[in-house]
Scaffold this motif. Structure first.
Motif, mmCIF file in Angstrom:
data_model
loop_
_atom_site.group_PDB
_atom_site.id
_atom_site.type_symbol
_atom_site.label_atom_id
_atom_site.label_comp_id
_atom_site.label_asym_id
_atom_site.label_seq_id
_atom_site.Cartn_x
_atom_site.Cartn_y
_atom_site.Cartn_z
ATOM 1 N N GLY A 105 7.417 -52.273 -48.621
ATOM 2 C CA GLY A 105 7.775 -52.367 -47.204
ATOM 3 C C GLY A 105 7.559 -53.762 -46.642
ATOM 4 O O GLY A 105 8.296 -54.226 -45.769
ATOM 5 N N GLY B 43 15.187 -49.831 -45.609
ATOM 6 C CA GLY B 43 14.965 -50.116 -47.024
ATOM 7 C C GLY B 43 13.713 -49.395 -47.492
ATOM 8 O O GLY B 43 12.648 -49.548 -46.898
ATOM 9 N N GLU C 233 6.410 -42.264 -53.750
ATOM 10 C CA GLU C 233 6.129 -40.825 -53.636
ATOM 11 C C GLU C 233 7.430 -40.027 -53.589
ATOM 12 O O GLU C 233 7.443 -38.825 -53.819
ATOM 13 C CB GLU C 233 5.329 -40.529 -52.357
ATOM 14 C CG GLU C 233 3.961 -41.210 -52.263
ATOM 15 C CD GLU C 233 4.004 -42.563 -51.543
ATOM 16 O OE1 GLU C 233 5.090 -43.211 -51.542
ATOM 17 O OE2 GLU C 233 2.969 -42.983 -51.018
ATOM 18 N N ASP D 260 -2.741 -47.322 -54.811
ATOM 19 C CA ASP D 260 -1.487 -46.655 -55.141
ATOM 20 C C ASP D 260 -0.875 -47.122 -56.457
ATOM 21 O O ASP D 260 -0.290 -46.333 -57.181
ATOM 22 C CB ASP D 260 -0.454 -46.918 -54.039
ATOM 23 C CG ASP D 260 -0.649 -45.956 -52.881
ATOM 24 O OD1 ASP D 260 -1.174 -44.851 -53.113
ATOM 25 O OD2 ASP D 260 -0.285 -46.322 -51.754
HETATM 26 P P1 AMP Z 1 -0.402 -49.882 -49.585
HETATM 27 O O1 AMP Z 1 -1.471 -48.840 -49.350
HETATM 28 O O2 AMP Z 1 -0.400 -50.968 -48.588
HETATM 29 O O3 AMP Z 1 -0.406 -50.368 -51.012
HETATM 30 O O4 AMP Z 1 0.945 -49.143 -49.321
HETATM 31 C C1 AMP Z 1 1.361 -48.085 -50.093
HETATM 32 C C2 AMP Z 1 2.372 -47.307 -49.334
HETATM 33 O O5 AMP Z 1 3.447 -48.131 -48.972
HETATM 34 C C3 AMP Z 1 2.938 -46.172 -50.128
HETATM 35 O O6 AMP Z 1 2.565 -44.964 -49.548
HETATM 36 C C4 AMP Z 1 4.444 -46.387 -50.052
HETATM 37 O O7 AMP Z 1 5.158 -45.218 -49.810
HETATM 38 C C5 AMP Z 1 4.582 -47.335 -48.874
HETATM 39 N N1 AMP Z 1 5.817 -48.127 -48.958
HETATM 40 C C6 AMP Z 1 6.221 -48.897 -49.980
HETATM 41 N N2 AMP Z 1 7.415 -49.432 -49.737
HETATM 42 C C7 AMP Z 1 7.807 -48.991 -48.523
HETATM 43 C C8 AMP Z 1 8.962 -49.179 -47.733
HETATM 44 N N3 AMP Z 1 9.977 -49.946 -48.141
HETATM 45 N N4 AMP Z 1 9.014 -48.558 -46.529
HETATM 46 C C9 AMP Z 1 7.996 -47.774 -46.116
HETATM 47 N N5 AMP Z 1 6.874 -47.561 -46.821
HETATM 48 C C10 AMP Z 1 6.780 -48.157 -48.018
#
Ligand code: AMP
Length: 398
Positions: A229, A296, A327, A356
């Motif tokens: 994200g 995205g 997920e 994660d």
């Molecule tokens: P983090 O704890 O910062 O490593 O974030 C992990 C989370 O980021 C996971 O639950 C993913 O689903 C979420 N994530 C990854 N890419 C995206 C995206 N493009 N949009 C929204 N959430 C995201």
């Protein structure tokens, strides 16, 4: 260098061992005993060295007296007994006469476990956080129960709690256990003294969670691949249209400054897997200019190829954070692809910084192919930020 178990004489000494028994428990049953298993080498070593072993750990969070009912360490002790095939005394208290006399009457090689350290966070119904805020009296009291402190709980090393910093600051001798030693050795090799080329891969939801990591790794890594994200805030900083994607408006300027000072070191995705909403249905694909009506949710196939190529020849790889919403079945390809690419690198030191990405690698069956998967999400993130971990800092040097 921090003292390790091998630097201390344990015979007949009371070793206060902070372990990580924070295991998932459902309806009184442990659903995954990995952390208990992982503590066994340190416990067995101390038995061999004829120490009197006092084990303690936190289990989840305690915010009320009610919380205590389901968060006792009793099920953990039952499992530990099975694993060690040995009788273990459990004191269902965190302090008091029963605990003190149990320790006083211990013989070498015996084990006493006392109750969840976070029970001290709530006293008589009041939230006091004696454990979590490192109450001075509590650390001193626990330290008074033993001769040596062993910190083998990496997951809480980034927190100054009474059960780590409090005890370590008030006891004559201290060292790290085998698990913490392994973590520190791997993180030092992967982050502080990486064999070059060193490629870092950072993903996850938000830039704001990873600012420290980017700052620190910009000085250490040869390349930083950014996905997840947080990549969309960077796209915005480059003037792209990011549609409905996750964006931290107040971090756009910061992202821009990173891109400027990175001198080409930061490598962003070149395409995106999108959906109209945050839901798990088949993706549509775009370049880095997204249509207005989509968000995205993963890096696209060209980015997976790009990142794979950028990883080629790396001698050290550190990975923290998924490349997309892994997920969701339709948006896990980026994370799977990158995970696979790192796992299959030959002759590289590969490190996952917990959380994660560690869960993803384990779930995907790649765990054995990484040099090290950190067990402490927050602690390894702070290490990657170049921060000092108070739970380690408090341990004596050789
Ligand atoms: P983090 O704890 O910062 O490593 O974030 C992990 C989370 O980021 C996971 O639950 C993913 O689903 C979420 N994530 C990854 N890419 C995206 C995206 N493009 N949009 C929204 N959430 C995201």
């Amino acid at each position: 260098m921090k003292k390790t178990l091998k630097d201390i004489t344990f015979k007949n000494k009371v070793a206060l061992v902070r372990v990580d028994f924070n295991v998932p428990i459902k309806d009184g049953k442990i659903t995954d005993d990995n952390r208990i298993q992982a503590a066994l080498p340190t416990i067995k070593f101390l038995m061999k060295k004829k120490a009197k072993i006092v084990l303690f750990s936190h289990l989840s969070r305690i915010k009320s007296e009610e919380d205590k009912k389901a968060k006792s360490l009793a099920p953990v002790v039952a499992r530990l007994k099975e694993l060690l095939k040995k009788d273990i005394k459990f004191i269902a208290q965190t302090r008091g006469e029963e605990l003190e006399s149990a320790i006083k009457t211990m013989q070498a090689k015996e084990i006493v476990v006392f109750e969840n350290t976070r029970f001290e966070d709530v006293v008589n119904g009041e939230v006091v956080k004696n454990e979590s805020k490192n109450n001075a009296e509590l650390g001193k009291y626990w330290a008074s129960l033993g001769d040596v402190f062993v910190n083998d709980a990496f997951g809480t090393a980034h927190r100054a709690h009474a059960s780590n910093v409090g005890i370590a600051s008030n006891i004559e001798e201290s060292c790290v256990g085998f698990l913490v030693e392994k973590e520190l050795t791997a993180l030092a090799k992967g982050i502080d003294n990486p064999t070059k080329p060193f490629v870092a891969i950072i993903g996850g939801a938000k830039v704001s969670d990873k600012i420290g990591v980017i700052d620190n790794l910009l000085t250490k890594a040869d390349k930083i691949l950014i996905g997840g994200g947080m990549a969309y805030t960077f796209f915005k900083a480059q003037g792209h249209n990011i549609g409905k994607s996750l964006c931290e408006e107040d971090k756009v300027e910061l992202a821009k400054s990173y891109l400027d000072k990175a001198n080409g070191k930061i490598i962003l995705p070149v395409d995106s897997a999108n959906n109209t909403d945050f839901k798990d249905s088949p993706a549509t694909f775009s370049g880095v200019d997204l249509p207005d009506d989509v968000m995205g949710l993963d890096i696209g196939p060209k980015s997976i190829e790009l990142f794979k190529n950028e990883l080629k020849g790396a001698k050290t790889v550190a990975w923290n954070g998924p490349m997309g919403v892994f997920e969701m079945e339709n948006f896990k390809k980026g994370t799977v692809g990158v995970c696979e690419a790192i796992a299959n690198l030959k002759g590289a030191f590969t490190l996952i910084g917990g959380g994660d990405s560690a869960a993803a690698a384990i779930q995907l069956g790649f765990a054995k192919k990484f040099t090290h998967i950190s067990t402490g999400g927050g602690a390894s993130l702070e290490y990657m930020e170049g921060k000092v971990l108070p739970g380690i800092e408090a341990i004596q040097e050789i």
